[in-house]
Design a protein around this motif. Structure first.
Motif, PDB file in Angstrom:
ATOM      1  N   UNK A   1       0.866  -1.183   0.000  1.00 52.95           N
ATOM      2  CA  UNK A   1       0.000   0.000   0.000  1.00 52.95           C
ATOM      3  C   UNK A   1       0.898   1.226   0.000  1.00 52.95           C
ATOM      4  N   UNK A   2       0.689   2.108  -0.953  1.00 56.02           N
ATOM      5  CA  UNK A   2       1.493   3.327  -1.049  1.00 56.02           C
ATOM      6  C   UNK A   2       0.576   4.531  -0.870  1.00 56.02           C
ATOM      7  N   UNK A   3       0.975   5.425   0.028  1.00 57.69           N
ATOM      8  CA  UNK A   3       0.181   6.620   0.309  1.00 57.69           C
ATOM      9  C   UNK A   3       1.039   7.859   0.112  1.00 57.69           C
ATOM     10  N   UNK A   4       0.529   8.778  -0.705  1.00 61.30           N
ATOM     11  CA  UNK A   4       1.143  10.089  -0.856  1.00 61.30           C
ATOM     12  C   UNK A   4       0.177  11.156  -0.372  1.00 61.30           C
ATOM     13  N   UNK A   5       0.694  12.285   0.048  1.00 66.42           N
ATOM     14  CA  UNK A   5      -0.161  13.372   0.537  1.00 66.42           C
ATOM     15  C   UNK A   5       0.463  14.713   0.184  1.00 66.42           C
ATOM     16  N   UNK A   6      -0.362  15.654  -0.240  1.00 65.02           N
ATOM     17  CA  UNK A   6       0.079  17.000  -0.546  1.00 65.02           C
ATOM     18  C   UNK A   6      -1.026  17.979  -0.153  1.00 65.02           C
ATOM     19  N   UNK A   7      -0.638  19.240   0.006  1.00 62.93           N
ATOM     20  CA  UNK A   7      -1.608  20.299   0.273  1.00 62.93           C
ATOM     21  C   UNK A   7      -1.316  21.487  -0.633  1.00 62.93           C
TER      22      UNK A   7
END
Length: 756
Positions: free
Chosen positions: A230-236
């Protein structure tokens, strides 16, 4: 190594004992559950709203009135005006918020057995081992800085055995969307209040090796896979205009690699920081026991030196995981926060807590992880100029006792003991000077000179004569404390709290010395030198203590958690057991008085006290206060508890452990100045000293046997000869000056000295 691992025989039922992972920007708290794992997620720029102008326009017109009322000891009248005319408008800055919860649920379970969960501090890998229906599973979690993603890998020792349901949610239905966009991916996004608030997105891809992967409602499910990643990326949009696409691209790029490839680059990056320093106590601890059991034994009065070195390593781990190039600085909880409305807003509290977060950066060789704090000071500067001008009619820039993601500098809270404090930016800017002292990076100093100068310029305008020729701040407070006047009146807002004078003295000194090093701004340096002479110096009060206020008031809480008047002892160097023994004696009396009245009851306060005792060369007290920190303010996962959880104590105590083994204030290097009686034999490597030195040391029977001093930039070194020791041999020639030796490290930048 076994002693670089935090581990447990059971999963976490409570957030406060979960295990943290992070890459400086993305953070996760791993519970280590077998059937229904939860990883609570953070991204460091998910805050509650957009920027605001909060400077109180009424302050400037009332400044002289408040000062006159304080001169007349009409404290209540002064504080009433401060509460209304000086508070922020609106009252509160923005606060930190969670990203959500990643859920990983086995959906073909019957019976299970639990083995353990662990956090490997050497490699920054969180691992859970368990079995379901006789199949053994390993779940590993990493948060990679090079890949800018979190990756979770689930393996089984039997083919076609990994069947899980993956979903994300958990922000109290806060206008978020968490729908799958295809059979393998979920896009989770939302916003954080106000018309110009921060919008965020997390993107998840579930990769199944063997078996099948597909959507199921708001989840992605895998069926009969050999392995799942499972790969999770996050940006704002604080950083990236197209934050949804940014998060997706991070995941797509990472998904092109195997977990082993992601793990290898993650580990190489992480260890490039972690391997820089090490402390080893040869009489270590009970490594075969899980961490919670080891901690309980210590709480029951046992000795576990290995737990001390593990705590030190955990502090360094948290800094590497929480503060990286381009990220925000560490807040009250680092980057790990579960609450939509966290305690104290999980902001940057700059009347001790944010500074304490970075106390161990330079001594532990992590000075490059200090940079996010310097970047944030630059974010504060334009707002601080506005606050200085609009509220006080002053030049330069100022900050009160909190700041937020936007660099807000106006007063925070409606709380008289804390709100009206004007020395936040000044204290932060002394960290710039400390970075120079440890690194000798002249280019950095040149870049940051104007920042320090601008902080000093505020006080050139703001300081007033106290009637006896001394220059003091007014109105201000001694952080969070309340005094009692001779007439019995109580107050917090005052003229000339001791901490303010000490911080300003250090700031002025930094600007003066930096100007000399850079060969610039001579006239301004001379002006500051003249003003510095008029600042109140540390004074001894009626209890033999260092005075907390310009007037020797009594404290409403003699056991108060803040010991602000001892800023001069640590982190500053104005009080020294070697150079100002009478003031050092009074500093000891100050700590004794605080502790006698119940002080040290918060984790960060106890951590500060450890550093104080180290500066007073009292190894026995260092031992006692580390034991007290473990007994009263440490969670089973080694998180510092205020309570609630506050990360500053972790960093402050790690700094205190290093400070007990190596000190470098006042132009001198001291080996083992406050070594605990329990640490009879051991070694350290890679600790840093002011002057640009890196030092290794081995000791036996509490005395140094050998030290190696590396100085890549050269320079003349002054080393205090340890008490009871003689110089046995040295690879460099030296000159004996009193109880010190001085030597040049030479072209090789290296000296090895043996003691007898």
């Amino acid at each position: 190594m076994e002693n670089k691992r935090i581990w447990f025989r059971r999963p976490a039922e409570d957030w406060n004992v979960a295990l943290p992972v992070g890459n400086g920007r993305i953070g996760g708290m791993c519970f280590g559950q077998a059937l229904n794992e939860k990883i609570q997620l953070n991204e460091d720029s998910v805050w509650s709203g957009g920027p605001r102008k909060r400077n109180n326009a009424s302050a400037r017109a009332n400044l002289e009135k408040v000062r006159q009322l304080l001169r007349e000891e009409k404290i209540a009248e002064a504080e009433k005006i401060v509460m209304e005319a000086f508070c922020g408008t609106p009252v509160n800055e923005r606060h930190y918020m969670p990203l959500g919860d990643l859920s990983i649920q086995h959906h073909k379970e019957d019976t299970f057995e639990y083995t353990e969960r662990s956090l490997d501090l050497e490699n920054a890998v969180c691992e859970t081992r368990y079995s379901i229906n006789g199949v053994n599973y390993t779940r590993r979690v990493i948060c990679s800085e090079p890949a800018q993603v979190m990756a979770v890998c689930i393996d089984a020792d039997k083919p076609a055995s990994v069947s899980v349901k993956v979903s994300i949610d958990g922000r109290d239905d806060y206008f978020d969307d968490n729908s799958p966009v295809n059979d393998t991916d979920i896009l989770y996004y939302g916003g954080c209040g106000s018309e110009d608030g921060i919008c965020f997105a997390a993107y998840i891809r579930v990769l199944g090796y063997g078996g099948t992967v597909g959507r199921w409602g708001s989840s992605i499910v895998t069926d009969c896979c050999d392995r799942v990643m499972i790969i999770l990326g996050a940006q704002t949009d604080f950083r990236v205009t197209d934050y949804k696409k940014g998060a997706e691209l991070d995941v797509i790029t990472a998904a092109g690699k195997t977990f082993e490839e992601l793990l290898a680059e993650h580990t190489e990056d992480y260890r490039s920081y972690f391997d820089r320093a090490e402390i080893v106590f040869e009489d270590g601890g009970s490594y075969s026991l899980p961490t919670d059991e080891r901690l309980k034994l210590v709480k029951d009065g046992g000795v576990d030196n290995g737990l001390v070195s593990l705590y030190f390593d955990f502090g360094r781990y948290l800094m590497i995981a929480g503060s990286r190039e381009g990220t925000l600085p560490l807040n009250l909880q680092g980057i790990w926060n579960k609450d939509m409305w966290p305690a104290w807003g999980c902001r940057f509290t700059v009347n001790i807590n944010t500074e304490m977060n970075y106390w161990c950066a330079e001594p532990c060789g992590l000075g490059d992880l200090h940079i996010p704090l310097f970047d944030h000071i630059e974010r504060m500067r334009p707002h601080g100029r506005d606050t200085a001008r609009e509220m006080y009619g002053c030049s330069g820039f100022v900050c009160h006792h909190n700041t937020d993601i936007w660099g807000d500098t106006a007063p925070q809270d409606l709380w008289i003991p804390g709100t009206q404090w004007v020395t936040g930016a000044a204290w932060l800017c002394t960290h710039i000077w400390e970075h120079w002292l440890f690194t000798q990076d002249k280019e950095f100093l040149a870049q940051k000179y104007d920042t320090m100068k601008e902080a000093a310029k505020f006080f050139v305008d703001f300081l007033i004569d106290d009637g006896s020729g001394r220059l003091v701040t007014a109105p201000s407070v001694s952080p969070e404390n309340t005094y009692i006047t001779e007439s019995g009146a109580r107050g917090s807002v005052c003229i000339g709290p001791s901490m303010d004078s000490q911080i300003i003295y250090q700031l002025f000194t930094a600007v003066i010395e930096a100007g000399k090093i850079l060969g610039i701004d001579k006239s301004f340096g001379e002006k500051l030198s003249a003003m510095r002479e008029r600042l109140p110096k540390p004074e001894i009060g009626k209890y033999g203590q260092i005075k907390e206020w310009a007037v020797d008031y009594d404290e409403a809480e003699p056991g108060h958690r803040h010991i602000s008047q001892l800023y001069a002892l640590y982190p500053a160097d104005m009080i020294s057991i070697r150079h100002t023994p009478e003031l050092a004696k009074a500093a000891r009396a100050t700590i004794d008085r605080r502790l006698a009245h119940g002080g040290g009851h918060t984790g960060w306060s106890r951590a500060w006290i450890i550093n104080h005792w180290a500066r007073l060369h009292d190894g026995e007290k260092v031992k006692e206060n580390i034991a007290a920190l473990f007994a009263n303010s440490t969670s089973d996962n080694l998180f510092d508890m205020h309570p609630p959880f506050q990360i500053d104590g972790n960093f402050g105590a790690a700094a205190g452990i290093a400070e007990a083994l190596l000190q470098s204030q006042n132009g001198e290097i001291q080996l083992l100045p406050a070594v605990s009686p329990d640490w009879k034999n051991g070694s350290f490597r890679g600790l840093r000293a002011r002057g640009g030195y890196e030092i290794d040391c081995k000791w036996a029977d509490s005395r140094p046997v050998k030290c190696v001093i590396k100085s890549p930039k050269g320079g003349r070194c002054r080393l205090v000869i340890p008490s009871g020791c003689e110089i046995k041999s040295s690879t460099v020639g030296y000159e004996v000056i009193g109880d010190c030796i001085e030597f040049d490290t030479g072209a090789v930048g290296f000296a090895e000295i043996a003691f007898a």
